[in-house]
Design an enzyme around this catalytic site. Structure first.
Site, PDB file in Angstrom:
ATOM      1  N   ARG A   1      -5.698   2.894  11.496  1.00 26.41           N
ATOM      2  CA  ARG A   1      -5.470   1.510  12.140  1.00 26.41           C
ATOM      3  C   ARG A   1      -6.351   1.356  12.237  1.00 26.41           C
ATOM      4  O   ARG A   1      -6.121  -0.569  13.060  1.00 26.41           O
ATOM      5  CB  ARG A   1      -4.308   0.939  12.495  1.00 26.41           C
ATOM      6  CG  ARG A   1      -3.155   0.729  11.415  1.00 26.41           C
ATOM      7  CD  ARG A   1      -2.084   0.707  11.869  1.00 26.41           C
ATOM      8  NE  ARG A   1      -1.031  -0.792  11.353  1.00 26.41           N
ATOM      9  CZ  ARG A   1       0.320   0.689  10.321  1.00 26.41           C
ATOM     10  NH1 ARG A   1       0.541   1.949  10.276  1.00 26.41           N
ATOM     11  NH2 ARG A   1       1.588  -0.529  10.231  1.00 26.41           N
TER      12      ARG A   1
ATOM     13  N   ARG B   1      14.690  -3.198   8.244  1.00 26.97           N
ATOM     14  CA  ARG B   1      13.694  -2.831   9.719  1.00 26.97           C
ATOM     15  C   ARG B   1      13.724  -3.695  10.296  1.00 26.97           C
ATOM     16  O   ARG B   1      12.947  -4.902   9.931  1.00 26.97           O
ATOM     17  CB  ARG B   1      12.236  -1.548   9.374  1.00 26.97           C
ATOM     18  CG  ARG B   1      12.566  -1.169   8.062  1.00 26.97           C
ATOM     19  CD  ARG B   1      11.892  -0.150   8.057  1.00 26.97           C
ATOM     20  NE  ARG B   1       9.871   0.072   8.536  1.00 26.97           N
ATOM     21  CZ  ARG B   1       9.391   0.027   7.636  1.00 26.97           C
ATOM     22  NH1 ARG B   1       9.149   0.990   6.935  1.00 26.97           N
ATOM     23  NH2 ARG B   1       8.321  -0.483   8.134  1.00 26.97           N
TER      24      ARG B   1
ATOM     25  N   LYS C   1       1.017  -1.095   0.498  1.00 21.23           N
ATOM     26  CA  LYS C   1       0.183  -0.351   0.049  1.00 21.23           C
ATOM     27  C   LYS C   1       0.749   1.416   0.269  1.00 21.23           C
ATOM     28  O   LYS C   1       0.278   2.066  -1.059  1.00 21.23           O
ATOM     29  CB  LYS C   1      -0.662  -0.306   1.358  1.00 21.23           C
ATOM     30  CG  LYS C   1      -0.963  -0.667   2.863  1.00 21.23           C
ATOM     31  CD  LYS C   1      -1.592  -0.248   3.140  1.00 21.23           C
ATOM     32  CE  LYS C   1      -1.215  -0.104   4.989  1.00 21.23           C
ATOM     33  NZ  LYS C   1      -0.135  -0.903   4.796  1.00 21.23           N
TER      34      LYS C   1
ATOM     35  N   ARG D   1      12.142  -7.011   1.893  1.00 22.79           N
ATOM     36  CA  ARG D   1      12.366  -5.622   2.417  1.00 22.79           C
ATOM     37  C   ARG D   1      13.462  -4.391   2.721  1.00 22.79           C
ATOM     38  O   ARG D   1      14.013  -5.030   3.316  1.00 22.79           O
ATOM     39  CB  ARG D   1      10.726  -5.181   3.059  1.00 22.79           C
ATOM     40  CG  ARG D   1       9.703  -4.487   2.089  1.00 22.79           C
ATOM     41  CD  ARG D   1       8.521  -4.345   3.286  1.00 22.79           C
ATOM     42  NE  ARG D   1       8.232  -3.478   4.029  1.00 22.79           N
ATOM     43  CZ  ARG D   1       6.999  -3.565   3.840  1.00 22.79           C
ATOM     44  NH1 ARG D   1       6.029  -2.935   3.641  1.00 22.79           N
ATOM     45  NH2 ARG D   1       7.256  -2.491   5.245  1.00 22.79           N
TER      46      ARG D   1
ATOM     47  N   ARG E   1       3.003  -8.205  13.483  1.00 30.47           N
ATOM     48  CA  ARG E   1       2.125  -7.556  13.224  1.00 30.47           C
ATOM     49  C   ARG E   1       0.758  -8.032  11.973  1.00 30.47           C
ATOM     50  O   ARG E   1      -0.358  -7.792  12.140  1.00 30.47           O
ATOM     51  CB  ARG E   1       3.028  -6.607  11.815  1.00 30.47           C
ATOM     52  CG  ARG E   1       4.273  -5.824  12.632  1.00 30.47           C
ATOM     53  CD  ARG E   1       5.221  -4.828  11.906  1.00 30.47           C
ATOM     54  NE  ARG E   1       5.018  -4.282  11.221  1.00 30.47           N
ATOM     55  CZ  ARG E   1       5.010  -4.092  10.132  1.00 30.47           C
ATOM     56  NH1 ARG E   1       5.740  -3.962   9.776  1.00 30.47           N
ATOM     57  NH2 ARG E   1       4.746  -2.429   9.561  1.00 30.47           N
TER      58      ARG E   1
HETATM   59  P1  AMP Z   1       4.459   1.205   8.837  1.00 33.50           P
HETATM   60  O1  AMP Z   1       5.004   1.959   8.467  1.00 33.50           O
HETATM   61  O2  AMP Z   1       2.425   2.053   8.589  1.00 33.50           O
HETATM   62  O3  AMP Z   1       4.167  -0.506   8.164  1.00 33.50           O
HETATM   63  O4  AMP Z   1       4.268   1.890  10.226  1.00 33.50           O
HETATM   64  C1  AMP Z   1       5.238   0.883  11.452  1.00 33.50           C
HETATM   65  C2  AMP Z   1       4.747   0.563  12.543  1.00 33.50           C
HETATM   66  O5  AMP Z   1       4.386   2.034  12.935  1.00 33.50           O
HETATM   67  C3  AMP Z   1       3.781   0.241  13.246  1.00 33.50           C
HETATM   68  O6  AMP Z   1       3.866  -1.664  12.950  1.00 33.50           O
HETATM   69  C4  AMP Z   1       2.444   0.766  14.243  1.00 33.50           C
HETATM   70  O7  AMP Z   1       3.768   0.440  15.156  1.00 33.50           O
HETATM   71  C5  AMP Z   1       2.956   2.304  14.375  1.00 33.50           C
HETATM   72  N1  AMP Z   1       2.428   3.268  13.042  1.00 33.50           N
HETATM   73  C6  AMP Z   1       2.168   3.167  12.220  1.00 33.50           C
HETATM   74  N2  AMP Z   1       1.108   3.587  11.349  1.00 33.50           N
HETATM   75  C7  AMP Z   1       0.021   3.754  12.908  1.00 33.50           C
HETATM   76  C8  AMP Z   1      -1.620   4.319  13.443  1.00 33.50           C
HETATM   77  N3  AMP Z   1      -1.950   4.597  12.367  1.00 33.50           N
HETATM   78  N4  AMP Z   1      -1.869   3.515  14.307  1.00 33.50           N
HETATM   79  C9  AMP Z   1      -0.960   3.113  15.031  1.00 33.50           C
HETATM   80  N5  AMP Z   1       0.351   2.169  15.193  1.00 33.50           N
HETATM   81  C10 AMP Z   1       0.924   3.027  13.762  1.00 33.50           C
END
Ligand code: AMP
Length: 213
Positions: A88, A160, A13, A127, A171
């Site tokens: 989320r 990461r 996404k 990734r 996750r």
């Molecule tokens: P992402 O890069 O979107 O996969 O986000 C990495 C991490 O940031 C996630 O695993 C969460 O720990 C945190 N995170 C990102 N967006 C959110 C959100 N909308 N709500 C809560 N945690 C978030």
């Protein structure tokens, strides 16, 4: 145009969000990127968020909602945005709706990028991310010109912590429990469109464009 991207972590996404943002001239707003920038910059928000992120857990709603609403108030977001990684949870979606209602606006599309779990685990171990500029790549699907080096800024790419297999499985569990209910939430609002995220990146984008037209 206000677009929300839904899908499991690693469904692609983020890649599609950037393409949409580019084509329609609206900012790509990734809560993950903003949180990582806060962690890197050693802000108070960053230090509160880091533990949750490292464990593959969601950062508490109140922290993320305030951060996001603040970001959407910036000038470049006045004509719309593509939200990547937000909402989320149902409370996050409700908070966004409430903030939009106040200014007489609403979300236009929620795009669900669908990919089976087994593909996700395989994909995420490939990734790579640039800690310097936030660029994301994949050793097979989005390779860099020079292995391990960011095309955009020359930074050294990393896997990461939250893309490591054991964290990915956690996750995915969090996704099914807390984020997947949003598919129903946006279906009920008549805003959901679903694309097959297992297709080639450009093909997925073509499918998305078909809906946005
Ligand atoms: P992402 O890069 O979107 O996969 O986000 C990495 C991490 O940031 C996630 O695993 C969460 O720990 C945190 N995170 C990102 N967006 C959110 C959100 N909308 N709500 C809560 N945690 C978030």
């Amino acid at each position: 145009m206000k677009v929300i991207m839904l899908g499991a972590p690693g469904a692609g996404k983020g890649t599609q969000a950037k393409k949409i943002a580019n084509k329609y001239g609206v900012p790509h707003v990734s809560t993950g990127d903003i949180l990582r920038a806060n962690v890197k910059g050693g802000t108070e928000l960053g230090s509160k968020a880091k533990g949750f992120m490292d464990q593959g857990l969601l950062v508490p709603d109140d922290l993320v909602v305030d951060m996001l609403i603040d970001r959407l108030g910036q000038d470049d977001a006045s004509k719309g945005y593509v939200l990547d990684g937000f909402p989320r949870t149902i409370p996050q979606a409700e908070a966004l709706d409430a903030a939009l209602v106040k200014i007489g606006e609403k979300v236009d599309y929620a795009i669900n990028v669908e990919v089976p779990d087994e593909d996700i685990v395989r994909r995420m171990s490939g990734r790579r991310a640039c800690p310097n500029c936030g660029g994301t790549y994949h050793v097979v699907h989005i390779p860099t010109k020079v292995e391990g080096v960011c095309d955009a800024c020359g930074g050294e790419l990393v896997l990461r912590d939250d893309d490591k297999p054991e964290t990915v499985k956690k996750r995915l569990g969090v996704y099914h429990e807390q984020t997947k209910p949003l598919i129903d939430y946006y279906t009920k609002q008549g805003l959901l469109v679903t694309v097959d995220g297992t297709k080639d990146t450009d093909k997925v984008f073509e499918d998305i464009e078909g809906f946005l037209r």
